[in-house]
Design a protein around this motif. Structure first.
Motif, mmCIF file in Angstrom:
data_model
loop_
_atom_site.group_PDB
_atom_site.id
_atom_site.type_symbol
_atom_site.label_atom_id
_atom_site.label_comp_id
_atom_site.label_asym_id
_atom_site.label_seq_id
_atom_site.Cartn_x
_atom_site.Cartn_y
_atom_site.Cartn_z
ATOM 1 N N PRO A 307 0.771 -1.162 -0.208
ATOM 2 C CA PRO A 307 0.063 0.186 0.054
ATOM 3 C C PRO A 307 0.871 1.311 -0.082
ATOM 4 C CG PRO A 307 -0.740 -1.614 1.744
ATOM 5 C CD PRO A 307 0.527 -2.070 1.111
ATOM 6 N N PRO A 308 0.334 2.404 -0.652
ATOM 7 C CA PRO A 308 1.228 3.470 -0.857
ATOM 8 C C PRO A 308 1.488 4.206 0.480
ATOM 9 C CG PRO A 308 -0.955 3.810 -1.754
ATOM 10 C CD PRO A 308 -0.786 2.362 -1.483
ATOM 11 N N SER A 309 2.509 4.900 1.008
ATOM 12 C CA SER A 309 2.608 5.450 2.133
ATOM 13 C C SER A 309 3.404 6.939 2.018
ATOM 14 C CB SER A 309 3.192 4.534 3.333
ATOM 15 O OG SER A 309 4.300 3.955 2.719
ATOM 16 N N PRO A 310 3.142 7.587 1.017
ATOM 17 C CA PRO A 310 4.035 8.698 0.766
ATOM 18 C C PRO A 310 4.223 9.733 1.869
ATOM 19 C CG PRO A 310 1.813 9.104 -0.286
ATOM 20 C CD PRO A 310 1.888 7.767 0.377
ATOM 21 N N LEU A 311 5.396 10.481 1.905
ATOM 22 C CA LEU A 311 5.872 11.161 3.133
ATOM 23 C C LEU A 311 5.522 12.612 2.427
ATOM 24 C CD1 LEU A 311 9.264 9.450 3.752
ATOM 25 C CD2 LEU A 311 7.251 9.266 5.248
ATOM 26 N N GLY A 312 5.956 12.956 1.283
ATOM 27 C CA GLY A 312 5.595 14.552 0.927
ATOM 28 C C GLY A 312 4.754 14.561 -0.190
ATOM 29 N N VAL A 313 4.486 15.942 -0.621
ATOM 30 C CA VAL A 313 3.681 16.181 -1.525
ATOM 31 C C VAL A 313 3.943 15.622 -2.948
ATOM 32 C CG1 VAL A 313 3.040 18.054 -3.100
ATOM 33 C CG2 VAL A 313 3.222 18.591 -0.725
ATOM 34 N N TYR A 314 5.139 15.441 -3.323
ATOM 35 C CA TYR A 314 5.472 14.774 -4.625
ATOM 36 C C TYR A 314 4.938 13.265 -4.590
ATOM 37 C CZ TYR A 314 8.371 11.745 -8.059
ATOM 38 O OH TYR A 314 9.008 11.354 -8.873
ATOM 39 N N GLY A 315 5.356 12.491 -3.479
ATOM 40 C CA GLY A 315 4.925 11.346 -3.410
ATOM 41 C C GLY A 315 3.541 10.961 -3.352
ATOM 42 N N GLN A 316 2.740 11.991 -2.674
ATOM 43 C CA GLN A 316 1.462 12.060 -2.695
ATOM 44 C C GLN A 316 0.715 12.251 -3.958
ATOM 45 O OE1 GLN A 316 0.816 15.086 0.250
ATOM 46 N NE2 GLN A 316 1.627 13.884 2.106
ATOM 47 N N SER A 317 1.306 13.086 -4.864
ATOM 48 C CA SER A 317 0.662 13.274 -6.216
ATOM 49 C C SER A 317 0.943 12.168 -6.960
ATOM 50 C CB SER A 317 1.385 14.616 -6.823
ATOM 51 O OG SER A 317 2.873 14.440 -7.079
ATOM 52 N N LYS A 318 2.114 11.417 -6.885
ATOM 53 C CA LYS A 318 2.359 10.275 -7.645
ATOM 54 C C LYS A 318 1.542 9.092 -7.517
ATOM 55 C CE LYS A 318 5.232 9.676 -10.300
ATOM 56 N NZ LYS A 318 4.989 9.667 -11.982
ATOM 57 N N ALA A 319 1.449 9.050 -5.942
ATOM 58 C CA ALA A 319 0.342 8.006 -5.486
ATOM 59 C C ALA A 319 -1.166 8.122 -6.196
ATOM 60 C CB ALA A 319 0.291 7.916 -4.080
ATOM 61 N N ALA A 320 -1.435 9.529 -6.209
ATOM 62 C CA ALA A 320 -2.802 9.770 -6.837
ATOM 63 C C ALA A 320 -2.831 9.445 -8.104
ATOM 64 C CB ALA A 320 -3.083 11.413 -6.656
ATOM 65 N N GLY A 321 -1.867 9.802 -9.000
ATOM 66 C CA GLY A 321 -1.703 9.420 -10.391
ATOM 67 C C GLY A 321 -1.722 8.021 -10.386
ATOM 68 N N ASP A 322 -1.041 7.203 -9.881
ATOM 69 C CA ASP A 322 -1.116 5.605 -9.808
ATOM 70 C C ASP A 322 -2.465 5.431 -9.617
ATOM 71 O OD1 ASP A 322 1.481 6.087 -9.982
ATOM 72 O OD2 ASP A 322 2.151 4.833 -7.946
ATOM 73 N N ALA A 323 -3.288 5.741 -8.676
ATOM 74 C CA ALA A 323 -4.648 5.348 -8.458
ATOM 75 C C ALA A 323 -5.565 5.565 -9.837
ATOM 76 C CB ALA A 323 -5.285 5.974 -7.129
ATOM 77 N N ALA A 324 -5.076 6.675 -10.375
ATOM 78 C CA ALA A 324 -6.123 7.143 -11.452
ATOM 79 C C ALA A 324 -5.896 6.363 -12.849
ATOM 80 C CB ALA A 324 -5.775 8.677 -11.823
ATOM 81 N N VAL A 325 -4.829 5.643 -12.909
ATOM 82 C CA VAL A 325 -4.262 4.814 -13.863
ATOM 83 C C VAL A 325 -4.709 3.542 -13.948
ATOM 84 C CG1 VAL A 325 -2.371 3.886 -15.145
ATOM 85 C CG2 VAL A 325 -2.269 6.167 -14.502
ATOM 86 N N ALA A 326 -4.710 2.969 -12.528
ATOM 87 C CA ALA A 326 -5.031 1.479 -12.244
ATOM 88 C C ALA A 326 -6.280 0.887 -12.803
ATOM 89 C CB ALA A 326 -5.223 1.333 -10.848
ATOM 90 N N PRO A 327 -7.475 1.636 -13.130
ATOM 91 C CA PRO A 327 -8.650 1.156 -13.718
ATOM 92 C C PRO A 327 -8.593 0.964 -15.126
ATOM 93 C CG PRO A 327 -9.183 2.888 -12.077
ATOM 94 C CD PRO A 327 -7.758 2.827 -12.205
ATOM 95 N N VAL A 328 -7.586 1.611 -15.669
ATOM 96 C CA VAL A 328 -7.627 1.315 -17.286
ATOM 97 C C VAL A 328 -7.244 -0.175 -17.602
ATOM 98 C CG1 VAL A 328 -6.068 1.872 -19.181
ATOM 99 C CG2 VAL A 328 -6.556 3.627 -17.577
ATOM 100 N N PRO A 329 -8.321 -0.624 -18.386
ATOM 101 C CA PRO A 329 -8.054 -2.191 -18.656
ATOM 102 C C PRO A 329 -6.777 -2.552 -19.080
ATOM 103 C CG PRO A 329 -10.074 -1.408 -19.566
ATOM 104 C CD PRO A 329 -9.244 -0.163 -19.082
ATOM 105 N N ARG A 330 -6.033 -2.275 -20.033
ATOM 106 C CA ARG A 330 -4.732 -2.345 -20.467
ATOM 107 C C ARG A 330 -3.839 -1.312 -19.973
ATOM 108 N NH1 ARG A 330 -7.138 -3.535 -25.472
ATOM 109 N NH2 ARG A 330 -6.010 -1.471 -26.317
ATOM 110 N N HIS A 331 -2.994 -1.430 -18.670
ATOM 111 C CA HIS A 331 -2.254 -0.587 -18.181
ATOM 112 C C HIS A 331 -0.928 -1.087 -17.783
ATOM 113 C CE1 HIS A 331 -3.659 -1.632 -14.040
ATOM 114 N NE2 HIS A 331 -2.523 -1.262 -13.628
ATOM 115 N N TYR A 332 0.077 -0.587 -17.738
ATOM 116 C CA TYR A 332 1.587 -0.979 -17.193
ATOM 117 C C TYR A 332 1.766 0.284 -16.262
ATOM 118 C CZ TYR A 332 1.310 -4.756 -20.650
ATOM 119 O OH TYR A 332 1.043 -5.823 -21.371
ATOM 120 N N LEU A 333 1.743 -0.060 -15.048
ATOM 121 C CA LEU A 333 2.115 1.031 -14.124
ATOM 122 C C LEU A 333 3.513 0.680 -13.499
ATOM 123 C CD1 LEU A 333 0.040 2.787 -11.350
ATOM 124 C CD2 LEU A 333 2.513 2.432 -11.182
#
Length: 471
Positions: A307-333
């Motif tokens: 599970p994500p556990s970001p410490l700062g703003v950069y990490g938090q924004s990247k975790a949010a982007g990851d969550a947005a991409v995850a539902p795409v049927p054909r995705h590679y994160l």
């Protein structure tokens, strides 16, 4: 049209071509049917093909004959009124090339047609409405395979002879089977759009993808502002099959400022969300670059399912982007870190300081592995080429984890300078009195899942020697 028949799906001699019995409810007023019911049909074995467009062909007369067309998308065919004789020919490369199947379709029948299978129909009644759902928008750039309706090899037994049928000149001019170039699944899915094309990874992708047989378009921020959802939505996606998002805000300390926080979230969260929406709408494969900063660095080696556990703003924004991409049927994160390529990076900085006579202080309590863009780009291409299972993959170079201090001393050594000029410091000491983002102390990523696909990156130490030798 049997009234009240149960919903059923039948295989056919053409692999992937399915005939569906639809339940039709009739009474004195007429009839009703669920023409497309995703939940029920998928449960019975119909592919969850994600239709995006519904087309209807109305035909005034019996004998109207259309086809044979094989497009690079799936279709779900039915009729609203009337009857048609449907004919399908497998035009995909392989042992089944030329296999034929035909069936009469009334409102109680539907057919699922996989991409690359030629489709044709002939109306059997006046006033026939032929309907089909497709999972890609029509594009003039799409690659088609067509077959002549009268081809003697497949010998379709048309109920109404073709010399008495209504056929367009274009359909009459299609080639015989012997001249048809077989449809290959790889043909329509090798057009790649790379965002962040001017970054370290973007430059390497633009070098490697064409050599691997991909048609590549690189976009930089002036070409496409990912922070503007309307601009992303308005892009002409018809010429792309794959999007590799190598764009990001990477100023981790700047992200902690008021202006930087907004810019960071727009680039790293809003941008990927807009790309994910476009990927779903246009049936694209989306490759998105994630970061070791989505973790706090306390549970290394980090696995893909941690599970994500970001410490700062950069990490938090990247975790949010990851969550947005995850539902795409054909995705590679693709999660990575400590990237080194053509551009500004830690290794180049240390080499420059060594040459300039500067004796740097470098943190010795942050550990991880370097990731050279040579291997990062190659790993991404490997996932695409092998059609690996969609999902998250960690990707760095291999070898024992090292600290930034150890990397710096090795750079000094490999460039012919005294490594003792590098002074180790703790992270807290290094950033004392300065505004800085919190860093994960252990960024080591577990590479087990990546290696299971058949790709093992080169050792980081080996790549470091090559990089410094060739810079």
């Amino acid at each position: 049209m049997p009234a009240g028949q149960p919903l059923r799906i039948h295989p056919t001699p053409i692999p992937g071509l399915l005939r569906i019995d639809l339940t039709v409810h009739a009474d004195t007023r007429g009839w009703f049917k669920e023409n497309w019911q995703r939940e029920k049909m998928v449960a019975l074995g119909l592919p969850d093909f994600g239709p995006v467009q519904n087309n209807i062909s109305f035909n005034d007369e019996a004998g109207v004959t259309r086809g044979i067309h094989a497009e690079p998308w799936e279709k779900f065919i039915s009729v609203a009124t009337g009857r048609v004789f449907g004919a399908w020919v497998d035009l995909r490369a392989g042992a089944g090339f030329g296999t034929v199947y035909s069936y009469e379709i009334d409102p109680g029948v539907a057919v699922f047609v996989p991409r690359g299978v030629g489709n044709a129909f002939q109306t059997l009644e006046p006033g026939t409405a032929y309907s089909y759902l497709v999972n890609a928008h029509w594009s003039a750039q799409a690659t088609y395979a067509n077959l002549n309706l009268a081809d003697e090899t497949v010998a379709i037994d048309w109920p109404i002879p073709l010399d008495r049928a209504t056929i367009s000149d274009k359909d009459r001019g299609h080639p015989p089977l012997a001249q048809v170039a077989p449809f290959t699944a790889s043909t329509p899915r090798r057009r790649v759009l790379v965002t962040g094309a001017n970054g370290q990874l973007g430059r390497e992708l633009l070098r490697q993808l064409p050599a691997a047989g991909y048609q590549v378009t690189g976009l930089r921020r002036p070409d496409l502002d990912l922070s503007n959802p309307a601009q992303v939505a308005g892009l002409d996606w018809s010429g792309h099959d794959i999007v590799i998002n190598a764009a990001a805000w990477t100023d981790v300390d700047g992200a902690e400022t008021p202006d930087g926080r907004r810019a960071c979230w727009l680039a790293n969260a809003v941008g990927p969300a807009s790309l994910a929406r476009a990927a779903v709408q246009h049936d694209l494969t989306l490759v998105h670059l994630s970061s070791d900063y989505v973790f706090d660095g306390t549970r290394a080696p980090h696995t893909e399912d941690e599970p994500p556990s970001p410490l700062g703003v950069y990490g938090q924004s990247k975790a949010a982007g990851d969550a947005a991409v995850a539902p795409v049927p054909r995705h590679y994160l693709v999660r990575t870190g400590w990237v080194v390529g053509d551009g500004r990076n830690f290794v180049r900085t240390m080499a420059r300081l060594a040459a300039d006579g500067v004796d740097p202080n470098v943190v010795d309590d942050q550990v991880g592995r370097l990731t050279f863009t040579t291997d990062l780009a190659a790993g991404i291409i490997h996932l695409l080429e092998t059609d690996a299972e969609p999902g998250t993959y960690n990707l760095t170079n291999t070898g024992e984890p090292t600290s930034w201090y150890q990397v710096a001393t090795r750079v000094f050594e490999l460039t012919g300078h005294d490594p003792s000029r590098v002074h180790p410091v703790r992270t807290k000491e290094y950033f004392a009195g300065r505004q800085a983002a919190p860093r994960p102390l252990d960024s080591t990523l577990d590479l087990t899942r990546l290696k299971a696909t058949g790709f093992t990156p080169a050792p980081a130490g080996e790549r470091l020697r090559q990089y410094l030798r060739n810079r």
